[in-house]
Design a protein around this motif. Sequence first.
Motif, short mmCIF file in Angstrom:
data_model
loop_
_atom_site.label_atom_id
_atom_site.label_comp_id
_atom_site.label_asym_id
_atom_site.label_seq_id
_atom_site.Cartn_x
_atom_site.Cartn_y
_atom_site.Cartn_z
N LEU A 225 0.83 -1.20 0.00
CA LEU A 225 0.00 0.00 0.00
C LEU A 225 0.86 1.25 0.00
O LEU A 225 0.61 2.20 -0.74
N PHE A 226 1.92 1.25 0.82
CA PHE A 226 2.72 2.45 1.00
C PHE A 226 3.70 2.71 -0.14
O PHE A 226 3.98 3.86 -0.46
N VAL A 227 4.23 1.66 -0.76
CA VAL A 227 5.18 1.87 -1.86
C VAL A 227 4.51 2.56 -3.06
O VAL A 227 5.07 3.53 -3.59
N PRO A 228 3.33 2.11 -3.51
CA PRO A 228 2.68 2.84 -4.60
C PRO A 228 2.36 4.29 -4.22
O PRO A 228 2.50 5.20 -5.06
N ALA A 229 1.93 4.52 -2.97
CA ALA A 229 1.64 5.88 -2.54
C ALA A 229 2.90 6.72 -2.55
O ALA A 229 2.90 7.89 -2.97
N SER A 230 4.02 6.13 -2.11
CA SER A 230 5.30 6.84 -2.13
C SER A 230 5.71 7.16 -3.56
O SER A 230 6.20 8.27 -3.85
N ALA A 231 5.50 6.20 -4.46
CA ALA A 231 5.87 6.42 -5.87
C ALA A 231 5.06 7.55 -6.50
O ALA A 231 5.57 8.33 -7.30
N VAL A 232 3.78 7.65 -6.11
CA VAL A 232 2.93 8.73 -6.63
C VAL A 232 3.47 10.09 -6.21
O VAL A 232 3.58 11.02 -7.03
N PHE A 233 3.83 10.23 -4.95
CA PHE A 233 4.38 11.50 -4.47
C PHE A 233 5.69 11.83 -5.18
O PHE A 233 5.95 12.98 -5.55
N PHE A 234 6.53 10.80 -5.38
CA PHE A 234 7.81 11.02 -6.05
C PHE A 234 7.60 11.49 -7.49
O PHE A 234 8.25 12.44 -7.96
N LEU A 235 6.70 10.82 -8.21
CA LEU A 235 6.43 11.21 -9.60
C LEU A 235 5.82 12.60 -9.70
O LEU A 235 6.16 13.37 -10.60
N ASN A 253 9.59 24.85 -3.91
CA ASN A 253 9.36 24.17 -2.64
C ASN A 253 8.37 23.01 -2.77
O ASN A 253 8.45 22.04 -2.03
N MET A 254 7.44 23.13 -3.73
CA MET A 254 6.44 22.08 -3.90
C MET A 254 7.08 20.77 -4.31
O MET A 254 6.72 19.69 -3.82
N SER A 255 8.06 20.82 -5.20
CA SER A 255 8.75 19.61 -5.62
C SER A 255 9.48 18.98 -4.44
O SER A 255 9.43 17.76 -4.23
N THR A 256 10.17 19.81 -3.67
CA THR A 256 10.88 19.31 -2.49
C THR A 256 9.92 18.69 -1.50
O THR A 256 10.20 17.65 -0.89
N LEU A 257 8.76 19.32 -1.33
CA LEU A 257 7.75 18.80 -0.42
C LEU A 257 7.25 17.43 -0.88
O LEU A 257 7.09 16.51 -0.07
N MET A 258 7.01 17.29 -2.17
CA MET A 258 6.54 16.01 -2.71
C MET A 258 7.58 14.91 -2.52
O MET A 258 7.25 13.78 -2.13
N TRP A 259 8.84 15.22 -2.78
CA TRP A 259 9.89 14.22 -2.60
C TRP A 259 10.05 13.85 -1.13
O TRP A 259 10.27 12.68 -0.80
N SER A 260 9.93 14.83 -0.25
CA SER A 260 10.01 14.55 1.19
C SER A 260 8.87 13.65 1.62
O SER A 260 9.05 12.72 2.41
N ALA A 261 7.67 13.93 1.09
CA ALA A 261 6.51 13.09 1.42
C ALA A 261 6.72 11.66 0.93
O ALA A 261 6.34 10.71 1.62
N ALA A 262 7.35 11.51 -0.24
CA ALA A 262 7.61 10.17 -0.78
C ALA A 262 8.51 9.38 0.16
O ALA A 262 8.27 8.20 0.44
N VAL A 263 9.55 10.03 0.67
CA VAL A 263 10.47 9.36 1.59
C VAL A 263 9.77 9.00 2.89
O VAL A 263 9.92 7.89 3.42
N ILE A 264 8.97 9.94 3.42
CA ILE A 264 8.28 9.71 4.69
C ILE A 264 7.28 8.56 4.57
O ILE A 264 7.23 7.68 5.43
N VAL A 265 6.50 8.55 3.49
CA VAL A 265 5.51 7.48 3.30
C VAL A 265 6.20 6.13 3.16
O VAL A 265 5.75 5.12 3.71
#
Length: 284
Positions: A225-235, A253-265
């Motif tokens: 569940l979490f890996v696909p969600a992380s991939a979505v944030f990264f993309l 900042n939005m791109s950085t925020l999305m990448w950070s969310a991908a790592v956290i998820v």
Amino acid sequence: MSLISIILPAKNEAAALAQLLPRLTAAQPGAEILVMDDGSTDSTRDVCAAAGVRCVSAPYSMGNGAAIKRGARAATGDILVFMDGDGQHDPVDIARLIARLEQGYDMVVGARDWGSQAGVGRGVANTFYNWLASRITGHVVADLTSGFRVTRAEKFREFLHLLPNGFSYPTTSTMAFFRSAYGVAYEPIKAAQRVGKSHIKPLKDGVRFLLIIFKIATLYSPLKLFVPASAVFFLLGCINYAWTFIHEGRLTNMSTLMWSAAVIVFLIGLISEQITALTYRRVD
């Protein structure tokens, strides 16, 4: 020969039980029948007494799942049969489910067809649950939420601590069996129209049905569940960066925020995977 215990959770189902219990005793004359009275205020106990069936009453309503857990603890049989107490399930089908269990399975679930679904909305929701569970487990899940199932008592009792007190015990037990590599099979059944009014409230229980979607994944493999969600944030972060770099020549900042969310998820998924592994660790 294995003793069979039939467990029926019931809350104010006197009218349905008056019709069901005679059919049940006729279909399975040697079985132990337990009606788990979930704080009923009607004549449930009197109906059980008239039918010669044991009724185990709770002092107040604790929920359908709580009744199932109390029934599993009270049962003395080697094989547990769970049925709804509202008259939807045909006692004649018990023999077919037990025969399938004896082919080497640990749980056999009565799989309803589309015509047996309680309304179009419930049918669509259950179809989605079945598809999602099949994708996550890699096994065909024909009916994830069916309350009509037969299982080996010692295997089912391993997961009592996981079962919720509410209505989603079928989902939890099915995913727990798959996770623990216990054999699960499905046997087609026809479910009749229930006697009386359903205790499920669509608006109140809407959140519960949404949570089932997450429970399906987290009970089996959280990373799925979490890996696909992380991939979505990264993309999304990559797409946003490409857009802003082409048009503005900079990183926002939005791109950085999305990448950070991908790592956290992704990290949350790793932690959840470890917690799930500990949850299923068998303690003798």
